[in-house]
Scaffold this active site. Structure first.
Site, PDB file in Angstrom:
ATOM      1  NE  ARG A   1      -2.296   0.224   5.979  1.00 45.35           N
ATOM      2  CZ  ARG A   1      -2.178  -0.831   5.180  1.00 45.35           C
ATOM      3  NH1 ARG A   1      -1.259  -1.734   5.427  1.00 45.35           N
ATOM      4  NH2 ARG A   1      -2.958  -0.970   4.138  1.00 45.35           N
TER       5      ARG A   1
ATOM      6  CB  THR B   1      -0.947   0.000   1.217  1.00 50.58           C
ATOM      7  OG1 THR B   1      -1.632  -1.250   1.252  1.00 50.58           O
ATOM      8  CG2 THR B   1      -1.951   1.117   1.130  1.00 50.58           C
TER       9      THR B   1
END
Lengths: 434, 320
Positions: B108, B59
């Site tokens: 995140r 990611t």
């Protein structure tokens, strides 16, 4: 030694002049029975079919063979206490046609590999049927659930950690949730382990007099309340192995009335003995849970009579002499019972507390139904697993005459009534000389 | 093209039109990414900070590449080297970063809701790259793009989401997105890995693969998230694979042209058969990775437009 008694082709048997006990229909009839192809082929037939072997029952009682739920066998790990062979022979002599074995072995039956091993060994060695329960958590340690799916595929009939109570409710809750999705039956031991730790008697005058560490009967009720709560939470099928105190009964009754999938059992010892039987520190009377008061014993009999308690079992627990020849607190707990279950249970019949059909509902029909087995019924097409017994024949039990490798029975020297004359498994005689 | 959001914190706040806008724009970025020269300047002069409080390779790489291809100045901040280790609170870290005037903050965090908290304290646009077991919006958007390109539509499909749903933010975001787009959603998991009350989302629940996969157009597998589990939710990996691992045999219950998806990283032999994962006729797992970069470019492009508009600047008509 291999003895595949209940396998292979069978002869057609004609059992004549029997008192046929039908627990399902709650009836006793006089008549004849035809066994063929391992099944009950006909009830009430007038004459023997051609080339059938005729056995005259002489008016003795013929009932579905006992399904004894919760038997400890020492394989693997403790074969000196009991093997599949000795347990199977004892069961046959006691009218037990299906043993539901416990997984509290060493190692515990907690993987499909171990289960397959014991299943094979049992089939080779035992003249009666043996089905195994598997552990609910790995090593019965209460930390991680076992491979419930694989174990079911390998033939596990139910899941239990025996008397090890899983204290971590998160672990237990998950195991029950997982078991529910597979339709597995979970057997719990209702007990608050903190309260019962180290106890070997029940609170009361007797325990105080003898100075034996004891536990309050509420420990069982607290454990049962918790287990019922988790049953409601997860929707699992739950069976309480032993309910032994009157205080537990209202909780059990409520759970059943609320429609939870809950059943319960009781050991024959808690129906026929009380705390005073321990007497002078007799370790053969040390059981788990400990023997209760006389009031509790009577309440348990009433609960069986009313159907609140579903199952009577022996909770056969072999212990060698060394583990019993110790101070009461240090001695091993448990008693053998495969061979004494029926005569002890007949005490309830002789005392007028239970009828014979009702007795066999608790000994055979109810456990078989709960476990999803076709046994326990006196009906055409049902497996021909039967016990022929004379309910009134008196005898004095000599523990050294028992077929179990371990002789730790609380009934040594007891006057009993009721002798097993013959036992049939799948239409073949596995015990008796009729 | 409609996209009004200031931040991308979750699918929950997007309208179906906004979702379609992202997918349409992402389609064009897919074309750009397939060229030899993958350069655009829609984010030129802007600063993008990637803040990953949880380890990530794919990611983070995807966001970094997306920003760089759009011409932003990209900085990666990994927690290992950050002041969080020295005891700074999340809000202090946010305020410190905010003082440096970033334009796009990609975050995140292992705690659900942490990205929302951070977004309320900063002036820039915040993209949620996954918060706890809450949402992972760009994953759901890239899954939607992958499905739309494979199936030609993102409506009226039967989508089965299988595996560790309880611990999966990917499942939650997908559930919301696919629901908004009017698909039929099935969740398949052992009951211990099914979040409580999830049937209220309007999906069907199964604990049996064969029943759940029956007639599915899309099969979305999830990774068994051991790191989020406290204790045993399943008996063993081998039993999990036996009952819930996707292999050709279980997939046979789905439609013959059903596609197989996985957000990665995969545990071959735990939730998916390795051979099936590599089957180019069924598996679109590699496409998902490709779509990831394009979707993130589209999201950042759209957020940057709103950011400029919010600051009173005329949104430059930069289109690929």
């Amino acid at each position: 030694m291999t003895l595949l008694v209940h396998k292979g082709p069978t002869m057609t048997l004609f059992l004549q002049n029997a008192r046929i006990i039908d627990p399902e229909g709650d009836a006793i009839t006089q008549g004849n029975l035809i066994l063929d192809g391992g099944l009950i082929a006909a009830i009430g037939a007038a004459s023997a079919p051609k080339d059938a072997q005729v056995i005259d029952c002489g008016g003795a009682c013929l009932a579905p063979g006992i399904v004894d739920w919760g038997v400890k066998i020492g394989e693997p790990g403790e074969r000196h206490k009991e093997s599949f062979r000795s347990a199977g022979l004892a069961a046959a002599a006691g009218g037990v046609t299906t043993i539901i074995a416990r997984p509290d072995t060493a190692p515990a039956i907690d993987t499909p590999e171990v289960l397959e091993f014991v299943t094979r060994r049992a089939a080779e060695a035992s003249p009666v049927r043996i089905r195994h329960m598997a552990a609910l958590t790995k090593g019965r340690m209460g930390r991680e659930m076992t491979e419930i799916g694989f174990l079911l595929d390998a033939g596990a009939i139910a899941f239990t950690d025996g008397t090890h109570v899983t204290t971590d409710t998160k672990v237990l809750g998950r195991a029950l949730t997982y078991a529910r999705s597979l339709g597995a039956l979970v057997v719990g031991h209702p007990q608050e382990p903190g309260l019962s730790l180290g106890a070997s008697a029940t609170n009361g005058k007797f325990a105080s007099l003898r100075g034996i560490p004891s536990v309050h009967p509420m420990a069982e009720r607290i454990g049962l309340d918790r287990d019922i709560g988790l049953t409601e939470m997860t929707g699992v099928r739950y069976h309480a192995d032993q309910i032994t105190t009157a205080r537990s009964l209202p909780a059990l009754e409520r759970a059943k009335a609320n429609g939870f999938d809950v059943t319960a059992g009781v050991s024959i010892h808690h129906l026929t003995l009380n705390e005073f039987d321990v007497g002078d520190y007799r370790t053969f009377f040390k059981l788990t849970p400990p023997l209760r008061s006389e009031d509790d014993r009577l309440a348990m009999i009433e609960a069986v009579a009313s159907g609140l308690i579903d199952v009577i079992g022996s909770f056969h627990t072999p212990a060698d002499e060394e583990s019993k020849r110790l101070p009461f607190e240090d001695a091993a707990s448990g008693a053998v019972g495969l061979e004494t279950l029926l005569p002890a249970a007949l005490r309830l019949y002789h005392a007028g507390q239970l009828t014979l059909p009702h007795l066999f509902r608790a000994l055979a029909l109810n456990p078989a139904r709960r476990l999803g087995l076709p046994q326990g019924r006196m009906a055409e097409g049902a497996p021909a697993d039967l016990v022929l017994f004379a309910p009134d024949t008196p005898f004095v039990l000599d523990r050294f005459a028992l077929r179990s490798k371990s002789k730790n029975t609380p009934f040594d020297g007891a006057r009993m009534e009721g002798k097993v004359l013959a036992t049939f498994v799948a239409g073949r005689q596995v015990f008796g000389a009729v | 093209m409609i996209f009004r959001a200031r931040h991308l914190l979750g699918i929950e706040h997007l309208s179906p039109q906004e979702i379609v806008s992202v997918l349409d724009l992402a389609d064009r970025y897919v074309d750009l990414n397939r060229r030899t020269v993958k350069q655009s300047d829609v984010l030129a002069g802007m600063t993008q900070i990637n803040m990953f409080f949880e380890n990530s390779t794919r990611t983070q790489a995807s966001f970094e590449l997306a920003g760089k291809r759009l011409g932003a100045d990209v900085m990666n901040m990994s927690v290992a080297q950050s002041s969080v280790k020295k005891g700074e609170t999340l809000i202090d870290t946010a305020l410190t970063l905010n003082a440096m005037h970033p334009d796009l903050l990609v975050v995140r965090h292992p705690s659900s809701g942490a990205v929302n908290l951070l977004a309320s304290k900063v002036n820039c646009a915040v993209l949620n790259a996954g918060d706890g077991r809450h949402e992972h919006p760009t994953q759901a958007l890239l899954d939607a793009l992958t499905i739309r390109r494979a199936k030609g539509r993102i409506q009226r499909l039967t989508v089965a989401i299988c595996g560790d749903i309880a611990h999966s933010r990917v499942a939650r975001s997908n559930l919301i997105l696919l629901g908004k787009m009017e698909n039929r959603i099935r969740l398949i998991a052992p009951p211990t890995l099914m979040p409580p009350g999830v049937d209220a989302f309007g999906c069907e629940l199964f604990d049996d693969m064969a029943a759940g996969l029956e007639g599915a157009d899309v099969v979305m597998m999830l990774r068994l998230q051991r790191e989020r589990m406290d204790g045993g939710f399943i008996p063993s990996e081998r039993e999990y694979y036996h009952r819930f691992g996707l292999d050709a045999e279980k997939l046979a219950a789905a439609k013959p042209d059903a596609i197989v998806m996985h957000p990665g990283p995969m545990n071959r032999g735990v939730e998916i058969d390795g051979e099936l994962a590599d089957d180019i006729n069924r598996s679109v797992i590699q496409e998902q990775v490709e779509m990831g970069v394009a979707v993130r470019m589209a999201c950042m492009d759209l957020l940057a437009r709103n950011l400029r508009a919010g600051r009173g600047m005329k949104a430059t008509e930069v289109m690929v």
